[in-house]
Design an enzyme around this catalytic site. Structure first.
Site, PDB file in Angstrom:
ATOM      1  N   ASN A 167     -63.324 -73.105 -35.635  1.00 38.20           N
ATOM      2  CA  ASN A 167     -63.261 -72.020 -36.371  1.00 38.20           C
ATOM      3  C   ASN A 167     -63.413 -72.595 -37.796  1.00 38.20           C
ATOM      4  OD1 ASN A 167     -62.727 -69.987 -38.042  1.00 38.20           O
ATOM      5  ND2 ASN A 167     -60.359 -69.781 -37.688  1.00 38.20           N
ATOM      6  N   LYS A 225     -63.545 -71.034 -40.552  1.00 42.08           N
ATOM      7  CA  LYS A 225     -63.130 -70.134 -41.574  1.00 42.08           C
ATOM      8  C   LYS A 225     -64.247 -69.938 -42.742  1.00 42.08           C
ATOM      9  CE  LYS A 225     -58.622 -72.122 -40.126  1.00 42.08           C
ATOM     10  NZ  LYS A 225     -57.301 -71.865 -40.207  1.00 42.08           N
ATOM     11  N   HIS A 274     -57.240 -63.272 -35.142  1.00 40.95           N
ATOM     12  CA  HIS A 274     -56.639 -64.372 -35.825  1.00 40.95           C
ATOM     13  C   HIS A 274     -55.490 -64.338 -36.859  1.00 40.95           C
ATOM     14  CE1 HIS A 274     -56.504 -68.032 -37.867  1.00 40.95           C
ATOM     15  NE2 HIS A 274     -57.231 -68.915 -37.050  1.00 40.95           N
ATOM     16  N   GLU A 309     -54.764 -65.077 -39.277  1.00 43.68           N
ATOM     17  CA  GLU A 309     -55.042 -65.094 -40.883  1.00 43.68           C
ATOM     18  C   GLU A 309     -55.615 -63.752 -41.120  1.00 43.68           C
ATOM     19  OE1 GLU A 309     -57.582 -68.437 -41.368  1.00 43.68           O
ATOM     20  OE2 GLU A 309     -55.809 -69.730 -41.400  1.00 43.68           O
ATOM     21  N   GLU A 344     -51.957 -69.619 -30.610  1.00 43.30           N
ATOM     22  CA  GLU A 344     -51.829 -70.270 -31.834  1.00 43.30           C
ATOM     23  C   GLU A 344     -50.563 -70.127 -32.600  1.00 43.30           C
ATOM     24  OE1 GLU A 344     -56.289 -71.331 -33.479  1.00 43.30           O
ATOM     25  OE2 GLU A 344     -55.473 -69.527 -34.123  1.00 43.30           O
ATOM     26  N   GLY A 377     -53.202 -75.338 -39.744  1.00 47.70           N
ATOM     27  CA  GLY A 377     -53.678 -75.823 -41.060  1.00 47.70           C
ATOM     28  C   GLY A 377     -52.500 -76.792 -41.481  1.00 47.70           C
ATOM     29  N   SER A 431     -53.706 -77.377 -35.467  1.00 44.63           N
ATOM     30  CA  SER A 431     -53.772 -78.934 -35.696  1.00 44.63           C
ATOM     31  C   SER A 431     -54.064 -79.620 -34.698  1.00 44.63           C
ATOM     32  CB  SER A 431     -52.418 -79.151 -36.666  1.00 44.63           C
ATOM     33  OG  SER A 431     -52.248 -78.303 -37.470  1.00 44.63           O
TER      34      SER A 431
HETATM   35  C1  PEP Z   1     -57.359 -72.223 -36.652  1.00 44.21           C
HETATM   36  O1  PEP Z   1     -58.025 -71.823 -37.455  1.00 44.21           O
HETATM   37  O2  PEP Z   1     -57.451 -71.413 -35.550  1.00 44.21           O
HETATM   38  C2  PEP Z   1     -56.890 -73.338 -36.678  1.00 44.21           C
HETATM   39  C3  PEP Z   1     -56.042 -73.513 -35.506  1.00 44.21           C
HETATM   40  O3  PEP Z   1     -56.723 -74.144 -37.423  1.00 44.21           O
HETATM   41  P1  PEP Z   1     -56.150 -75.676 -37.638  1.00 44.21           P
HETATM   42  O4  PEP Z   1     -56.836 -76.574 -36.473  1.00 44.21           O
HETATM   43  O5  PEP Z   1     -56.861 -76.410 -39.012  1.00 44.21           O
HETATM   44  O6  PEP Z   1     -54.757 -75.675 -37.544  1.00 44.21           O
END
Ligand code: PEP
Length: 250
Positions: free
Chosen positions: A9, A11, A95, A97, A167, A173, A213
């Site tokens: 992803n 972003k 997601h 976000e 998630e 992040g 992460s």
């Molecule tokens: C994500 O963007 O869904 C995500 C899990 O980001 P990261 O791997 O940077 O934590």
């Protein structure tokens, strides 16, 4: 046996040139589609070019969001049929976000899942709890509510082809990862929810990713767990080397 799926992803990162350079660098190196589904979910602007770059390779391209209507007066939005018309294969839906900053509701996610399927796009449906919810013991209830709402009104056959990404919001992040056992436990609970709604075959077929992460250093342990069928990866999907390492681990 469920095929692993590793989805990057991106972003709102990368210039156009950087995106194309990345896809050109990885397209011949991604493992065969028989072994792992390798997906990059890129900014919408770059999708037509990336789909072209990835044509006839084992790299698949996904979007990070879409509207649930195929057309209409929705200024600034991108529709599922528009994505399908340029051969986008996957779309991330719900997601955290998008839920947090763009008020995406469970109801909208459900409509988007339906629209994705109608247009032949595989939905990657995100769910996950906040730190506060985790600390107050509400993780299972939260993901169960989100998954039940997102999956409302489908057939078992349709559900089999979906992907769910668990998630935990506090792990996205932040560099903090759920332990592999914790992540597996919640992914197992999600599978139980799917079984309760759509039966054993759908539950055994649907793929459940962990996200938060994930990096080359922790992916092996996560993927070794029974209920974790892949990863949705932000930061570590931005560099060619680490993205390829994640795919190799799968
Ligand atoms: C994500 O963007 O869904 C995500 C899990 O980001 P990261 O791997 O940077 O934590």
């Amino acid at each position: 046996m469920r095929k692993p799926i590793i989805a990057g992803n991106w972003k709102m990162y990368k210039s156009f040139d950087e995106a194309v350079e990345f896809a050109e660098a990885v397209r011949e190196q991604v493992p065969s589609e028989d072994k792992v589904d390798a997906v990059i979910c890129a900014p919408a602007l770059y999708l037509p070019t990336l789909v072209d770059v990835a044509t006839e390779t084992d790299l698949a391209i996904g979007a990070q969001n879409m509207h649930f209507e195929n057309e209409g007066a929705f200024t600034g939005e991108i529709s599922p049929s528009q994505l399908a018309s340029i051969n986008v294969d996957y779309v991330i839906l719900g997601h955290s976000e998008r839920r947090e900053y763009f008020n995406e509701t469970d109801e909208a996610v459900n409509k988007k899942v339906r629209a994705a399927l109608i247009n032949g796009i595989v939905p990657i449906i995100c769910c996950g709890e906040t730190l506060e919810e985790r600390e107050s013991g509400q993780t299972e209830e939260k993901v169960s509510t989100q998954v039940t709402a997102a999956l409302e009104g489908f057939t078992p056959e349709e559900v089999k082809h979906m992907v769910i990404a668990y998630e935990p919001i506090w792990a996205i992040g932040t560099g903090k990862t759920a332990t592999a056992d914790d992540a597996n436990h919640v992914c197992g609970k999600i599978r139980e929810v799917v079984e309760g709604l759509y039966g054993q075959e759908a539950a055994e077929s649907i793929r459940i990713q962990y996200g938060g992460s994930v990096k080359p250093e922790n992916i092996d342990e996560l993927l070794s767990k029974e209920h974790i069928d892949g990863a949705l990866v932000g930061g570590a999907s931005l560099k060619v080397d680490s993205y390829l390492k994640l795919l190799e681990a799968a």
